[in-house]
Design a protein around this motif. Structure first.
Motif, PDB file in Angstrom:
ATOM      1  N   GLY A 101      52.032 -52.848 -14.723  1.00  0.00           N
ATOM      2  CA  GLY A 101      51.890 -52.838 -16.177  1.00  0.00           C
ATOM      3  C   GLY A 101      52.037 -51.446 -16.776  1.00  0.00           C
ATOM      4  N   ASP A 102      52.632 -50.509 -16.008  1.00  0.00           N
ATOM      5  CA  ASP A 102      52.769 -49.117 -16.466  1.00  0.00           C
ATOM      6  C   ASP A 102      54.030 -48.932 -17.307  1.00  0.00           C
ATOM      7  OD1 ASP A 102      50.460 -48.183 -15.303  1.00  0.00           O
ATOM      8  OD2 ASP A 102      51.445 -47.479 -13.482  1.00  0.00           O
ATOM      9  N   THR A 104      47.226 -61.034 -24.220  1.00  0.00           N
ATOM     10  CA  THR A 104      47.427 -59.661 -23.773  1.00  0.00           C
ATOM     11  C   THR A 104      47.305 -59.561 -22.260  1.00  0.00           C
ATOM     12  OG1 THR A 104      46.555 -58.824 -25.860  1.00  0.00           O
ATOM     13  CG2 THR A 104      46.619 -57.280 -24.027  1.00  0.00           C
ATOM     14  N   LEU A 105      48.262 -58.861 -21.658  1.00  0.00           N
ATOM     15  CA  LEU A 105      48.270 -58.629 -20.216  1.00  0.00           C
ATOM     16  C   LEU A 105      47.796 -57.208 -19.920  1.00  0.00           C
ATOM     17  CD1 LEU A 105      51.793 -60.175 -19.502  1.00  0.00           C
ATOM     18  CD2 LEU A 105      49.576 -61.186 -18.887  1.00  0.00           C
ATOM     19  N   PRO A 106      47.276 -56.972 -18.700  1.00  0.00           N
ATOM     20  CA  PRO A 106      46.862 -55.603 -18.374  1.00  0.00           C
ATOM     21  C   PRO A 106      48.063 -54.658 -18.355  1.00  0.00           C
ATOM     22  CG  PRO A 106      46.625 -57.067 -16.450  1.00  0.00           C
ATOM     23  CD  PRO A 106      47.049 -57.912 -17.599  1.00  0.00           C
ATOM     24  N   SER A 107      47.915 -53.535 -19.062  1.00  0.00           N
ATOM     25  CA  SER A 107      48.988 -52.544 -19.083  1.00  0.00           C
ATOM     26  C   SER A 107      48.408 -51.185 -19.434  1.00  0.00           C
ATOM     27  CB  SER A 107      50.078 -52.928 -20.094  1.00  0.00           C
ATOM     28  OG  SER A 107      49.569 -52.886 -21.406  1.00  0.00           O
ATOM     29  N   THR A 108      49.170 -50.157 -19.093  1.00  0.00           N
ATOM     30  CA  THR A 108      48.804 -48.776 -19.414  1.00  0.00           C
ATOM     31  C   THR A 108      50.031 -48.093 -19.993  1.00  0.00           C
ATOM     32  OG1 THR A 108      47.287 -48.737 -17.529  1.00  0.00           O
ATOM     33  CG2 THR A 108      47.879 -46.616 -18.487  1.00  0.00           C
ATOM     34  N   THR A 109      49.838 -47.352 -21.062  1.00  0.00           N
ATOM     35  CA  THR A 109      50.946 -46.618 -21.679  1.00  0.00           C
ATOM     36  C   THR A 109      50.750 -45.124 -21.447  1.00  0.00           C
ATOM     37  OG1 THR A 109      51.219 -48.307 -23.384  1.00  0.00           O
ATOM     38  CG2 THR A 109      52.140 -46.134 -23.845  1.00  0.00           C
ATOM     39  N   HIS A 149      54.324 -59.833 -15.206  1.00  0.00           N
ATOM     40  CA  HIS A 149      55.470 -60.508 -15.810  1.00  0.00           C
ATOM     41  C   HIS A 149      55.174 -60.721 -17.287  1.00  0.00           C
ATOM     42  CE1 HIS A 149      58.265 -64.092 -16.450  1.00  0.00           C
ATOM     43  NE2 HIS A 149      59.004 -63.015 -16.331  1.00  0.00           N
ATOM     44  N   ALA A 150      55.880 -59.973 -18.134  1.00  0.00           N
ATOM     45  CA  ALA A 150      55.658 -60.049 -19.577  1.00  0.00           C
ATOM     46  C   ALA A 150      56.687 -60.952 -20.244  1.00  0.00           C
ATOM     47  CB  ALA A 150      55.747 -58.654 -20.175  1.00  0.00           C
ATOM     48  N   SER A 151      56.326 -61.441 -21.401  1.00  0.00           N
ATOM     49  CA  SER A 151      57.267 -62.173 -22.246  1.00  0.00           C
ATOM     50  C   SER A 151      57.489 -61.449 -23.569  1.00  0.00           C
ATOM     51  CB  SER A 151      56.742 -63.589 -22.535  1.00  0.00           C
ATOM     52  OG  SER A 151      56.690 -64.340 -21.351  1.00  0.00           O
ATOM     53  N   TYR A 152      56.473 -60.657 -23.969  1.00  0.00           N
ATOM     54  CA  TYR A 152      56.547 -59.937 -25.241  1.00  0.00           C
ATOM     55  C   TYR A 152      56.012 -58.519 -25.087  1.00  0.00           C
ATOM     56  CZ  TYR A 152      57.142 -64.617 -27.204  1.00  0.00           C
ATOM     57  OH  TYR A 152      57.601 -65.875 -27.473  1.00  0.00           O
ATOM     58  N   LEU A 153      56.487 -57.645 -25.970  1.00  0.00           N
ATOM     59  CA  LEU A 153      56.014 -56.265 -26.036  1.00  0.00           C
ATOM     60  C   LEU A 153      55.361 -56.037 -27.396  1.00  0.00           C
ATOM     61  CD1 LEU A 153      56.049 -53.364 -24.674  1.00  0.00           C
ATOM     62  CD2 LEU A 153      58.063 -52.943 -26.094  1.00  0.00           C
ATOM     63  N   GLN A 154      54.141 -55.527 -27.391  1.00  0.00           N
ATOM     64  CA  GLN A 154      53.475 -55.116 -28.626  1.00  0.00           C
ATOM     65  C   GLN A 154      53.880 -53.675 -28.925  1.00  0.00           C
ATOM     66  OE1 GLN A 154      49.337 -55.417 -27.643  1.00  0.00           O
ATOM     67  NE2 GLN A 154      49.319 -57.660 -27.684  1.00  0.00           N
ATOM     68  N   LEU A 159      51.566 -55.377 -23.429  1.00  0.00           N
ATOM     69  CA  LEU A 159      52.327 -56.509 -22.909  1.00  0.00           C
ATOM     70  C   LEU A 159      51.599 -57.814 -23.224  1.00  0.00           C
ATOM     71  CD1 LEU A 159      53.221 -55.017 -19.390  1.00  0.00           C
ATOM     72  CD2 LEU A 159      54.691 -55.104 -21.434  1.00  0.00           C
ATOM     73  N   GLU A 160      52.379 -58.864 -23.474  1.00  0.00           N
ATOM     74  CA  GLU A 160      51.827 -60.197 -23.709  1.00  0.00           C
ATOM     75  C   GLU A 160      52.563 -61.199 -22.830  1.00  0.00           C
ATOM     76  OE1 GLU A 160      52.264 -61.286 -27.792  1.00  0.00           O
ATOM     77  OE2 GLU A 160      50.893 -59.735 -28.530  1.00  0.00           O
ATOM     78  N   ASN A 161      51.865 -62.284 -22.483  1.00  0.00           N
ATOM     79  CA  ASN A 161      52.530 -63.359 -21.740  1.00  0.00           C
ATOM     80  C   ASN A 161      53.168 -64.334 -22.731  1.00  0.00           C
ATOM     81  OD1 ASN A 161      50.495 -65.058 -22.691  1.00  0.00           O
ATOM     82  ND2 ASN A 161      49.389 -65.116 -20.744  1.00  0.00           N
ATOM     83  N   ALA A 162      53.700 -65.446 -22.230  1.00  0.00           N
ATOM     84  CA  ALA A 162      54.422 -66.402 -23.079  1.00  0.00           C
ATOM     85  C   ALA A 162      53.513 -67.038 -24.128  1.00  0.00           C
ATOM     86  CB  ALA A 162      55.058 -67.484 -22.214  1.00  0.00           C
TER      87      ALA A 162
END
Length: 194
Positions: free
Chosen positions: A179-180, A106-111, A153-158, A99-102
């Protein structure tokens, strides 16, 4: 036995020994040649199989397909990776997500790889993508805590293709609990449960 007879007998034995050595040498050379030919055949087959490269980020386009809404604060989307290059390439496994912000930080996330709320994950399979062909995966997340401290709160997805070290970026204005993110393995087509 005369001296001449002994010489003849010794000469015959030497010829026999020499003949046996020649036969063994010929057999060894023939066997080695056979192995070399077989090895070349195996190497040729392996070379043909490995001649198709893994899809690189530069030859893939990323896009969203069907948007999936569900009960219990679940949400999801189908993500597609399309071969936009000129050569056939291979994909196998799960896409990486982030996840990325505007500001594209990179934002905290787990896949989590496997089944999602919307689809059972297919087995990992090597997919051959010819020019213009696509593979897809299903991404899912929850958004029960929208606006709270444990929601991202994300703005973009990697989206990182399998075996790649860089990613594609898609607009993704979503709240994601903790961020899951969950994602299935890639397949040509994944059956989505409505």
């Amino acid at each position: 036995m005369t001296h001449q007879d002994q010489t003849h007998t010794t000469g015959t034995a030497a010829v026999r020994r020499s003949g046996r050595r020649l036969a063994r040498t010929t057999l060894a050379v023939t066997a080695a040649a056979g192995l070399g030919i077989a090895g070349a055949g195996v190497a040729g087959a392996a070379g043909a199989a490995s001649a198709t490269p893994t899809c690189s980020v530069s030859q893939l386009g990323a896009s969203f397909g069907e948007t999936l809404a569900g009960g219990m604060n679940h949400q999801g989307v189908v993500v597609k990776l399309k071969n936009t290059g000129t050569r056939t390439c291979l994909l196998r496994g799960y896409p990486g997500l982030g996840l990325e912000n505007a500001a594209h930080r990179t934002l905290p996330s787990t896949t989590h790889w496997g089944d999602t709320w919307y689809a059972k994950s297919p087995a990992k399979t090597t997919l051959t993508l010819r020019k213009g062909q696509s593979a897809e995966a299903v991404i899912a997340w929850t958004h029960a805590n929208t606006g709270t401290s444990d929601a991202v709160h994300a703005s973009y997805l990697q989206v990182t293709p399998p075996a790649a070290t860089s990613h594609k970026t898609l607009k993704f204005p979503e709240w994601v609990d903790h961020g899951d993110l969950r994602v299935t393995a890639l397949a040509y087509r994944i059956h989505v449960t409505p």
